[in-house]
Structure formats: structure tokens, C-alpha cells
Design a protein around this motif. Structure first.
Motif, PDB file in Angstrom:
ATOM      1  N   TYR A 465     -22.382  19.762 -34.584  1.00 64.05           N
ATOM      2  CA  TYR A 465     -23.728  19.866 -34.005  1.00 64.05           C
ATOM      3  C   TYR A 465     -23.700  20.031 -32.489  1.00 64.05           C
ATOM      4  O   TYR A 465     -24.622  19.648 -31.792  1.00 64.05           O
ATOM      5  CB  TYR A 465     -24.567  18.656 -34.426  1.00 64.05           C
ATOM      6  CG  TYR A 465     -24.770  18.643 -35.916  1.00 64.05           C
ATOM      7  CD1 TYR A 465     -25.575  19.603 -36.522  1.00 64.05           C
ATOM      8  CD2 TYR A 465     -24.110  17.726 -36.726  1.00 64.05           C
ATOM      9  CE1 TYR A 465     -25.733  19.628 -37.893  1.00 64.05           C
ATOM     10  CE2 TYR A 465     -24.270  17.750 -38.104  1.00 64.05           C
ATOM     11  CZ  TYR A 465     -25.079  18.706 -38.686  1.00 64.05           C
ATOM     12  OH  TYR A 465     -25.226  18.752 -40.037  1.00 64.05           O
ATOM     13  N   GLN A 508     -31.066  16.430 -44.081  1.00 66.19           N
ATOM     14  CA  GLN A 508     -30.501  17.192 -42.978  1.00 66.19           C
ATOM     15  C   GLN A 508     -31.620  17.408 -41.976  1.00 66.19           C
ATOM     16  O   GLN A 508     -32.641  17.999 -42.292  1.00 66.19           O
ATOM     17  CB  GLN A 508     -29.953  18.514 -43.494  1.00 66.19           C
ATOM     18  CG  GLN A 508     -28.779  18.252 -44.423  1.00 66.19           C
ATOM     19  CD  GLN A 508     -28.121  19.520 -44.857  1.00 66.19           C
ATOM     20  OE1 GLN A 508     -28.726  20.316 -45.538  1.00 66.19           O
ATOM     21  NE2 GLN A 508     -26.885  19.710 -44.433  1.00 66.19           N
ATOM     22  N   LEU A 524     -23.576  10.845 -43.070  1.00 66.48           N
ATOM     23  CA  LEU A 524     -24.070   9.664 -42.362  1.00 66.48           C
ATOM     24  C   LEU A 524     -24.505   8.561 -43.318  1.00 66.48           C
ATOM     25  O   LEU A 524     -24.394   7.379 -42.998  1.00 66.48           O
ATOM     26  CB  LEU A 524     -25.211  10.041 -41.421  1.00 66.48           C
ATOM     27  CG  LEU A 524     -24.761  10.844 -40.187  1.00 66.48           C
ATOM     28  CD1 LEU A 524     -25.940  11.120 -39.269  1.00 66.48           C
ATOM     29  CD2 LEU A 524     -23.674  10.119 -39.412  1.00 66.48           C
TER      30      LEU A 524
HETATM   31  P1  ADP Z   1     -24.597  16.850 -42.815  1.00 62.39           P
HETATM   32  O1  ADP Z   1     -23.894  16.907 -41.505  1.00 62.39           O
HETATM   33  O2  ADP Z   1     -23.705  17.137 -43.955  1.00 62.39           O
HETATM   34  O3  ADP Z   1     -25.860  17.626 -42.839  1.00 62.39           O
HETATM   35  P2  ADP Z   1     -24.894  14.027 -42.265  1.00 62.39           P
HETATM   36  O4  ADP Z   1     -25.370  12.942 -43.165  1.00 62.39           O
HETATM   37  O5  ADP Z   1     -23.549  13.880 -41.677  1.00 62.39           O
HETATM   38  O6  ADP Z   1     -25.045  15.347 -43.081  1.00 62.39           O
HETATM   39  O7  ADP Z   1     -25.945  14.158 -41.113  1.00 62.39           O
HETATM   40  C1  ADP Z   1     -27.306  14.190 -41.393  1.00 62.39           C
HETATM   41  C2  ADP Z   1     -28.062  15.000 -40.371  1.00 62.39           C
HETATM   42  O8  ADP Z   1     -28.040  14.314 -39.111  1.00 62.39           O
HETATM   43  C3  ADP Z   1     -27.439  16.342 -40.085  1.00 62.39           C
HETATM   44  O9  ADP Z   1     -27.923  17.304 -40.993  1.00 62.39           O
HETATM   45  C4  ADP Z   1     -27.887  16.619 -38.669  1.00 62.39           C
HETATM   46  O10 ADP Z   1     -29.154  17.210 -38.667  1.00 62.39           O
HETATM   47  C5  ADP Z   1     -27.991  15.245 -38.044  1.00 62.39           C
HETATM   48  N1  ADP Z   1     -26.807  14.933 -37.195  1.00 62.39           N
HETATM   49  C6  ADP Z   1     -25.716  14.216 -37.544  1.00 62.39           C
HETATM   50  N2  ADP Z   1     -24.858  14.104 -36.505  1.00 62.39           N
HETATM   51  C7  ADP Z   1     -25.416  14.756 -35.464  1.00 62.39           C
HETATM   52  C8  ADP Z   1     -25.037  14.995 -34.101  1.00 62.39           C
HETATM   53  N3  ADP Z   1     -23.892  14.524 -33.588  1.00 62.39           N
HETATM   54  N4  ADP Z   1     -25.879  15.712 -33.335  1.00 62.39           N
HETATM   55  C9  ADP Z   1     -27.047  16.186 -33.843  1.00 62.39           C
HETATM   56  N5  ADP Z   1     -27.468  15.995 -35.106  1.00 62.39           N
HETATM   57  C10 ADP Z   1     -26.677  15.284 -35.922  1.00 62.39           C
END
Ligand code: ADP
Length: 702
Positions: A465, A508, A524
Motif C-alpha cells: 500500500y 478491503q 489484518l
Molecule cells: P488485504 O491487504 O489482503 O486487502 P488486509 O486484511 O491485510 O487485507 O488489509 C485490509 C485493508 O486494510 C486493505 O485492503 C487496505 O485497504 C488496508 N491496509 C492495510 N495495510 C495498509 C497500509 N499499510 N496502508 C494503507 N492501507 C492498508
């Protein structure tokens, strides 16, 4: 007594029924019959019932069952005299206040204190003057009539009020039943929050109250929805008191939601009464219903309040149903989105894999051209493995089947390992990685592979990201609550209102149409669950879109523990001597590739594809090492292992279980069956030398 006491009908009575109904009794008590006749004759004219008694006893007996307007009592009688008789008459509750006129020949007798103290209201000197006697008795008769009339009217009024009350109670309960029936209809008519709120306010105003507010609380103390209705003159009624009313209302709402109790306020500026009821579902208050009374000058108590409470209860259940329905719909939508993303994510690595295989099929490719293709294939397979592992973890989380194998771990060392694993992805995006780790070791009690999973997820997200050429900082420090591990990036950031949602499964947050950054919305959710299982917390911060993100994991420190030195992962041993290895797997491709990899490491291999032939081959081939899939058709891997140990008596052969499951329970089962080691599929080829090394040390040590 009737023979002694004749009832004398008055002369010239107009209507017998009327007369009988209106007549009152006059009791004459005298021992002398002539006097009784004289008095009766004198009083006959009054048109009343004249009753005569010849003695005090006789009079008292009659008075037991009857009452009269006045008693004429001769003072001088043989036996019980008039004074004694009066005393007894007064002592009875029924006749305590009946007027008594004494008849005496001596005025002095009546002037003694006794005469009056016995309740005489008057006296007449004997011989009587007819007119005097008549007018005195008449006065008492009229008084008696008047009292009787008043009592009758009072009784009538009481009866009327009672009847009215009974009728209005019946009407009220009918109205309440109808009201609740309507309420039930309104609540059952929709699964939409606003429709329910609207229905409740329309039910309440003006039937129950002049003003109604219903509010459904949202997350974090906010308001999810609210609706207000009032009678048209409510605003005018509030007038200048509006501000004070709004303040009181806000306080009332807050108090009710936090306490879950009904509360009332009176005498608010111009607003009359306010009653606030909590909306309680499943033991929690999720909102409030406020009813206000004022312009209608009504008050609310008893049954009306009970009705309001029933309504609040019904509204709370209806709103709960709406929210549950909404939740189900959201979950369903998220699941559909997830399935769409999943198929996309799974297809992504397959396309390059298929192309690479196609190019290599010819077999004439030069090694220098094949090398990058192989790297590509490895990366893509790695991605699929990662996806599948995440999916399996989600299922383990939902089944509560994740087990931690905790040990003291130095945070800095684990961070370095995690970064090594992510290095490829970070480098591919051209990010700069900055590490800030403490010099001294910081120990936490953690499951090594799960801690790695947490760290890798956060670092890979930071990389994913953040636009190419970004900066990722990873730091660890000890703070009051334990050890804080921070992953900071200068990437796309997260909108404030969406920060709380990033932890939800399949969510997401990046909803941009291009959706170039792949993912399943699982990472997450896994991170948070794993951190919690370690007794820690994790939080996300971002100043907003485009302003980067910070993820902070806090784990309890293992300080104070007698920290054991880390168990080193056995290093790959390239010089493992050649041994006989049997591979048992019903997936022929899997067996084949494992055999190829082992042969590359200098091992001699054979294969079996079911339990029975595996047993046969073990007896024939006498392998030093067996890789055995647990889920075999026919004889299971566990059964084969225990027969190798028990029936074939082969205790030196090193048995490795290959399984899709890796819980403590699965490992225990393998151990009991006779396996020396339990590995979870898919097997990482880079670990094979270490596995062979471990087998070598165990089996062939002196
Ligand atoms: P994924 O990355 O597979 O979509 P995650 O559960 O890891 O799923 O993350 C959920 C959502 O949180 C992501 O779709 C993204 O929109 C947001 N996200 C996670 N980490 C970051 C980051 N470091 N910076 C910005 N957005 C983030």
C-alpha cells in the motif's frame, strides 16, 4: 315487638309507596300507655311512622334493627329509667347520634350535668304542649330527612363514579390492547431502521405524548439513527425554553443509554414532563425512547408508562432484528466480494505459471533463459501457498483451532527473519527499508511462526500500500506495556473513518475502482487475532489518505523469565550422506516432485501411493527414512507407521509425517503412531536439507 309497637299510618297520605319510602321513624318510649297514645296522636300529623315502646329494654331491642329520626324518652320509668336507657342508646354505634328528647315533669332534672352528658338534645316538660312537641319533633324529622337525602345522593355519586371508572378502565385496556397490536404490526412490517423509528414516533404522538424522540446508538457512542415527532404546538410551547430543553434532553439520553434505566424529568422549562426509556436488547441498551408532555396538560404514570415501556421493548427487538438483518446482508455481500476476489487472486499466479511451463516444455531452453522463468514460477507458487495458508488460518480461527507453541524469542531477531522473507517483495517495489532495533535483546513469549506471520503481514501490507520508491520503517522498543513493534510507511494511508474497519475479515478499505493492489482482506484479521492470542494489542493509525500508515503491535515482555537460549534451527547440511528414502503419497505428482528434490540432494528414493503397498515396500526396501502422507486411501499413514514399528519391528527407520493439519492434537497423534517428526504441507523445499540433517543426527548418532 310488633304487637306493642303499632305502625300508625298518617292521615291523607297522597301515595302509599311515596309515603312509605319517605317516612321516617319516631320512637316514643313511655311506661304509661295513655301518654304513649297522647304523644302518638299529637305527632300523627307529621305523617311519619310512630313507634312506641313501653320500657327502656323494649326500645333498645327495637333499636337493634331499626333507626329513627328522634326518640321521645320518658325520664321516669320503673326499672330502667330514661337516663339509663339513653346511656345505653348512646353507647351503641348505630344509635350514638340519634337525637333524644327527654320528657320530664321536672325541668331541674334536665339541668343536671347528667341529663345532657347522656346525649339529650332537648327536653319537654310534661304535661306536654302539643304544638311545642310537634314542632320540636318536626325539626328533627326534617333534619333526619335532609341527612338521609344527602347520604343517598353521596351514595349515588359514588356508584356513578365507580361505574364511570369501570367503564373507562375497560375502555382504556381496550385502547391499550389496540395500541400494542398496532405497535406489533408496525414493528413487524419492516426490517428497515428508519421505517421502524418513523412508525414508533407516529404511534406515540399524539396518542401517548406530545413529543417523541427515538434514537438508535451507533458505534463508539455515536448516533446510528434518530427520529423526532411532536404535536404542532410543541415548538410554541417550548418557546424560549428550547435551549434548556435540548440540553436536558441530551443529558437524559446519555444517562439512560449508559445506565439502561428509565428516567423522568419534571418541570423543565415549559416542557412539562419528560420520560426516557432505554431500548434494551440482549441485555444491552442500544438506544432510547423519550416521551414529552406539555401542551396537552396530560401526565404520564401507571398504565400509560407501562404502555410506553412495552412499546420501548417491542421497538428494541424490532431494531435489533433490523441490525441483525443488516449484518447478515453485509456479511453476505462481503462473502460474495471475497469469492470474486479469491478467484481473481488464485487465477493471477496461474497465468504466468502456465506460460512458463509452456515455454519450458520443449526442453531445449538454455539454462540462462530458464533461470528467471524458474524464479518466476517459484514466486507465483509462493503466492498461491501464501493465499491457501491464510485461508486455512481463517478457517482455523473461526473454528478456534489455532494453537500457539510459545517460547522466549528475541524480537529483533524475529524482525530480521521476517524482513528477510519480505525482502523480495519490498525490493521489487523499490522501497527503502529502515530498521531501528534495540541493542539489547527484548524477549517476548511467542509462537515463532505466528510472530513471523504477524510481522510479514504488516511489512508486506506496508510495501503493497505504498507507491513504488516509498519508505518503510520497522522499529521495536520496550515501553511500559511491554514491547512495541511499529511498522510505518509513507504510502496511500487510510481514511480516518475507515481505520476501525481494516481489522474486519474480508474487508478491503481501498475501494478504488482500479484495485491494483491484490489481497483478500484476510491479513489484518489474522494479525489481530494472533496478537490477541499472544495477550497483546495492535492498532492502526493514519493521518488520512495519502499520508502513510503506522501499525503498532504491543506484546507483553517475557522479562523476569529465566529466558532459555534460542533453539537454533538446524542448518542445512549439504553433506548429508546418501540414504534410502521411501516417499508415500497418493498424490503421484507430489510424490514425484519430492523424490526429484531428494535425489537432487543425493538421496536414493522409492515411492508408494497407498498404505498397503507402502507397508510392503518398507519390508522389502528397508528405507532409512520415510516421508509419509497421513491421509492415504485404505490404510491411513498413522496406521502404516504403527505397523512399521509394531509388526515389522523397525525402530530405527526415521518416519516423517506429512499432513495438512498441524495442531497440537495432530502432532500428538503422529507421535503415538510412531512418527519421529510431523511436518505441515506444503513442504518448503529449502527446508529439506535441514530435515535430512535432523534425521541423520537422530538416527545415525552414536
Ligand atoms: P488485504 O491487504 O489482503 O486487502 P488486509 O486484511 O491485510 O487485507 O488489509 C485490509 C485493508 O486494510 C486493505 O485492503 C487496505 O485497504 C488496508 N491496509 C492495510 N495495510 C495498509 C497500509 N499499510 N496502508 C494503507 N492501507 C492498508
Amino acid at each position: 315487638m310488633s304487637e306493642h309497637i303499632p305502625v300508625i299510618a298518617p292521615r291523607g297520605a297522597p301515595d302509599e309507596a311515596d309515603v312509605l319510602r319517605d317516612r321516617t321513624n319516631i320512637l316514643i318510649v313511655d311506661d304509661r300507655a295513655d301518654k304513649r297514645v297522647v304523644f302518638s296522636t299529637v305527632l300523627e300529623e307529621l305523617g311519619q311512622n310512630i313507634i312506641t315502646a313501653a320500657s327502656g329494654e323494649e326500645a333498645l331491642r327495637w333499636l337493634l334493627d331499626n333507626d329513627c329520626a328522634v326518640i321521645l324518652l320518658d325520664v321516669n320509668m320503673p326499672g330502667m329509667d330514661g337516663l339509663e336507657t339513653a346511656e345505653l342508646i348512646r353507647s351503641r354505634r348505630k344509635s350514638a347520634h340519634t337525637p333524644i328528647i327527654f320528657i320530664t315533669a321536672f325541668a331541674d332534672e334536665m339541668h343536671t350535668a347528667r341529663g345532657y352528658s347522656l346525649g339529650a338534645v332537648d327536653y319537654i316538660l310534661s304535661p306536654v304542649v302539643p304544638n311545642v312537641l310537634r314542632s320540636k319533633v318536626k325539626a328533627f324529622v326534617q333534619l333526619h330527612r335532609l341527612n338521609a337525602e344527602l347520604a343517598r345522593r353521596a351514595d349515588e355519586r359514588v356508584a356513578l363514579v365507580k361505574e364511570q371508572m369501570a367503564r373507562s378502565a375497560a375502555e382504556d385496556s381496550q385502547r391499550r390492547a389496540t395500541f400494542l397490536m398496532e405497535a406489533t404490526q408496525v414493528m413487524g412490517s419492516s426490517l428497515d431502521v428508519d421505517t421502524i423509528l418513523d412508525g414508533v414516533t407516529r404511534l406515540v404522538v399524539p396518542y401517548l405524548a406530545d413529543y417523541c424522540l427515538i434514537l438508535l446508538a451507533g458505534e463508539g457512542g455515536g448516533v446510528r439513527a434518530r427520529k423526532m415527532t411532536s404535536v404542532p404546538i410543541w415548538d410554541r410551547h417550548l418557546g424560549a425554553g428550547r435551549a434548556a430543553f435540548e440540553t436536558a434532553l441530551a443529558q437524559l439520553q446519555e444517562l439512560i443509554i449508559s445506565s439502561g434505566q428509565r428516567l423522568s424529568r419534571e418541570g423543565l422549562t415549559g416542557a412539562g414532563e419528560l420520560h426516557g426509556l432505554p431500548l434494551v436488547t440482549r441485555g444491552e441498551s442500544c438506544g432510547v425512547l423519550v416521551l414529552g408532555l406539555g401542551p396537552s396538560n396530560r401526565r404520564m404514570a401507571g398504565a400509560e408508562l407501562g404502555l410506553a415501556e412495552s412499546l420501548a421493548g417491542r421497538a428494541a427487538s424490532a431494531l435489533d432484528n433490523c441490525l441483525l438483518y443488516e449484518e447478515i446482508q453485509n456479511a453476505d455481500r462481503r462473502k460474495n466480494e471475497f469469492l470474486a476476489t479469491l478467484s481473481h487472486e488464485l487465477r493471477n499466479p496461474l497465468a504466468p505459471l502456465r506460460s512458463a511451463l509452456h515455454m519450458m516444455r520443449g526442453g531445449q531452453m538454455k539454462p540462462e533463459r530458464a533461470a528467471p522463468l524458474l524464479e518466476l514460477m517459484e514466486r507465483q507458487v509462493g503466492q498461491i501457498v501464501h493465499l491457501v495458508e491464510d485461508l486455512l488460518d481463517v478457517s482455523r480461527i473461526t473454528r478456534g483451532a489455532i494453537e500457539l507453541r510459545r517460547e522466549p524469542l528475541d524480537v529483533a531477531t524475529e524482525i530480521r527473519h521476517a524482513l528477510e522473507a519480505c525482502q523480495g517483495a519490498v525490493d521489487a517495489c523499490g522501497h527503502t527499508m529502515v530498521l531501528q532495533l534495540p541493542q539489547e535483546p527484548l524477549y517476548v513469549m511467542a509462537d515463532r511462526s505466528r510472530l513471523a506471520q504477524i510481522l510479514e503481514n504488516l511489512v508486506l501490507n506496508a510495501s503493497k500500500y505504498t507507491d513504488p520508491g516509498g519508505r518503510i520503517e520497522v522499529s521495536a522498543e520496550s515501553d511500559l506495556q511491554g514491547v512495541a513493534i511499529r511498522v510505518r510507511d509513507n504510502g496511500i494511508g487510510i481514511a480516518r473513518e475507515k481505520l476501525a474497519r481494516v481489522w474486519d475479515l474480508f474487508v478491503q478499505v481501498d475501494e478504488s475502482p482500479e484495485r491494483v493492489r491484490n489481497g483478500l482482506g484476510i491479513g489484518l484479521a489474522l494479525v489481530r487475532d494472533l496478537v490477541r492470542r499472544h495477550g497483546g494489542t495492535v492498532e492502526a493509525e493514519s493521518e488520512g489518505l495519502g499520508l502513510g500508515s503506522i501499525f503498532t503491535v504491543r506484546l507483553p515482555r517475557a522479562a523476569g523469565l529465566n529466558v532459555a537460549p534460542e533453539e537454533k534451527v538446524p542448518a542445512a547440511n549439504p553433506g548429508v550422506p546418501a540414504r534410502r528414502v521411501l516417499i508415500v503419497d497418493d498424490n503421484v505428482d507430489a510424490a514425484e516432485t519430492l523424490a526429484m528434490m531428494l535425489e537432487l540432494l543425493g538421496q536414493e528414493t522409492r515411492q508408494a501411493h497407498d498404505g498397503t503397498s507402502a507397508l510392503r515396500m518398507v519390508a522389502e526396501y528397508q528405507p532409512d527414512l520415510v516421508f509419509m502422507d497421513i491421509g492415504l486411501p485404505g490404510l491411513s499413514g498413522l496406521e502404516v507407521a504403527s505397523r512399521i514399528r509394531r509388526d515389522l519391528g523397525m525402530s530405527d527407520t526415521y518416519l516423517i509425517a506429512l499432513s495438512g493439519y498441524g495442531t497440537e492434537e495432530d502432532r500428538r497423534k503422529s507421535h503415538y503412531a510412531g512418527f519421529d517428526s510431523h511436518l505441515v504441507k506444503p513442504l518448503d523445499p529449502s527446508k529439506l536439507p535441514a530435515i535430512l540433517g535432523a534425521a541423520e543426527r537422530r538416527t545415525f548418532a552414536d
